[in-house]
Each structure stands twice: as C-alpha cells, then as structure tokens.
Design a protein around this motif. Structure first.
Motif, PDB file in Angstrom:
ATOM      1  N   THR A  41      24.810  48.765  49.974  1.00  0.00           N
ATOM      2  CA  THR A  41      25.347  48.717  48.680  1.00  0.00           C
ATOM      3  C   THR A  41      25.591  50.380  49.291  1.00  0.00           C
ATOM      4  O   THR A  41      26.873  50.546  49.906  1.00  0.00           O
ATOM      5  N   GLY A  42      24.997  51.075  49.399  1.00  0.00           N
ATOM      6  CA  GLY A  42      25.034  52.274  49.437  1.00  0.00           C
ATOM      7  C   GLY A  42      25.526  52.627  50.825  1.00  0.00           C
ATOM      8  O   GLY A  42      26.365  53.579  51.104  1.00  0.00           O
ATOM      9  N   TRP A  43      25.484  52.212  51.889  1.00  0.00           N
ATOM     10  CA  TRP A  43      25.918  52.296  52.938  1.00  0.00           C
ATOM     11  C   TRP A  43      26.796  51.882  53.103  1.00  0.00           C
ATOM     12  O   TRP A  43      28.231  52.477  53.911  1.00  0.00           O
ATOM     13  N   ILE A  44      27.412  51.240  52.886  1.00  0.00           N
ATOM     14  CA  ILE A  44      28.966  50.655  52.693  1.00  0.00           C
ATOM     15  C   ILE A  44      29.844  51.204  51.898  1.00  0.00           C
ATOM     16  O   ILE A  44      30.610  51.623  52.717  1.00  0.00           O
ATOM     17  N   VAL A  45      29.111  52.401  50.661  1.00  0.00           N
ATOM     18  CA  VAL A  45      29.800  53.256  49.833  1.00  0.00           C
ATOM     19  C   VAL A  45      30.340  54.245  51.327  1.00  0.00           C
ATOM     20  O   VAL A  45      31.207  55.179  51.042  1.00  0.00           O
ATOM     21  N   ILE A  46      28.793  54.159  51.994  1.00  0.00           N
ATOM     22  CA  ILE A  46      29.281  55.800  53.042  1.00  0.00           C
ATOM     23  C   ILE A  46      30.371  55.672  53.996  1.00  0.00           C
ATOM     24  O   ILE A  46      30.972  56.293  54.278  1.00  0.00           O
ATOM     25  N   LEU A  47      30.142  54.564  54.516  1.00  0.00           N
ATOM     26  CA  LEU A  47      30.683  54.193  55.491  1.00  0.00           C
ATOM     27  C   LEU A  47      33.085  53.863  54.804  1.00  0.00           C
ATOM     28  O   LEU A  47      33.524  54.578  55.573  1.00  0.00           O
ATOM     29  N   ALA A  48      33.157  53.803  53.508  1.00  0.00           N
ATOM     30  CA  ALA A  48      33.721  53.472  53.110  1.00  0.00           C
ATOM     31  C   ALA A  48      34.574  54.750  53.243  1.00  0.00           C
ATOM     32  O   ALA A  48      35.729  55.153  53.158  1.00  0.00           O
ATOM     33  N   PHE A  49      33.859  55.233  52.585  1.00  0.00           N
ATOM     34  CA  PHE A  49      33.863  57.690  52.469  1.00  0.00           C
ATOM     35  C   PHE A  49      34.541  58.082  53.874  1.00  0.00           C
ATOM     36  O   PHE A  49      35.200  58.494  53.921  1.00  0.00           O
ATOM     37  N   ILE A  55      41.022  59.031  56.410  1.00  0.00           N
ATOM     38  CA  ILE A  55      42.583  58.974  56.146  1.00  0.00           C
ATOM     39  C   ILE A  55      43.189  59.550  54.698  1.00  0.00           C
ATOM     40  O   ILE A  55      44.513  60.209  54.632  1.00  0.00           O
ATOM     41  N   PHE A  56      42.201  59.595  53.476  1.00  0.00           N
ATOM     42  CA  PHE A  56      42.904  60.443  52.742  1.00  0.00           C
ATOM     43  C   PHE A  56      43.209  62.433  52.542  1.00  0.00           C
ATOM     44  O   PHE A  56      44.181  63.034  52.474  1.00  0.00           O
ATOM     45  N   LEU A  57      42.488  63.050  53.992  1.00  0.00           N
ATOM     46  CA  LEU A  57      42.065  63.830  54.264  1.00  0.00           C
ATOM     47  C   LEU A  57      43.716  64.559  54.898  1.00  0.00           C
ATOM     48  O   LEU A  57      43.922  65.173  54.457  1.00  0.00           O
ATOM     49  N   GLU A  58      44.101  62.980  55.995  1.00  0.00           N
ATOM     50  CA  GLU A  58      45.469  63.312  56.749  1.00  0.00           C
ATOM     51  C   GLU A  58      46.601  63.617  55.414  1.00  0.00           C
ATOM     52  O   GLU A  58      47.297  64.345  56.107  1.00  0.00           O
TER      53      GLU A  58
END
Length: 79
Positions: A41-49, A55-58
C-alpha cells in the motif's frame, strides 16, 4: 416379513442421515482466499503522489495565469 427392532433403528438412522444430506444442498462452497497484491500500500500511495502531485502542481501554476488573463480582459472591457 416384519422388521425387527434392530432393523427399525437402523432404518431410522439411515433416514435421518439421508434427510440431513438433502437439507445441506450440493457441494459446500470453499471460503474465498484473500489474495494479496504484490505491491504494498505504501508504494501505491507514493506512486499516486508522484503521478497526481505533478498534475496538482501544474494546476497551481496555471490557475494564476488564467486569473490574471481574465482580470486583464475584464479591465479592457471596463475602459
């Protein structure tokens, strides 16, 4: 020929056993096995971030430019 008491008891046990089998239905379904993902789950959260964070910063960079363009066009209309 009449049944003996021993035969009668055996027949009653057999009838109960058969009735119990009929009441259970077909095969008993096996419980589902919980399959775990090979990715934690941790790796999935990092990948999603990483994916969604870019996209959010753009969007944070685009919104002020759009706002300033709207304000300048509004000012031109008022003049």
């Amino acid at each position: 020929m009449a049944q003996t008491p021993q035969q009668r008891k055996a027949n009653e046990r057999y009838a109960k056993h058969e009735a119990a089998k009929r009441g259970k239905g077909g095969a008993i379904p096996k419980p589902k096995q919980h399959t775990r993902s090979p990715v934690s789950t941790g790796w999935i959260v990092i990948l999603a971030f990483v994916v969604c964070g870019g996209i959010f910063l753009e969007l944070l960079g685009v919104v002020p430019r759009l706002w300033s363009a709207l304000v300048s066009n509004f000012n031109l209309l008022l003049q």
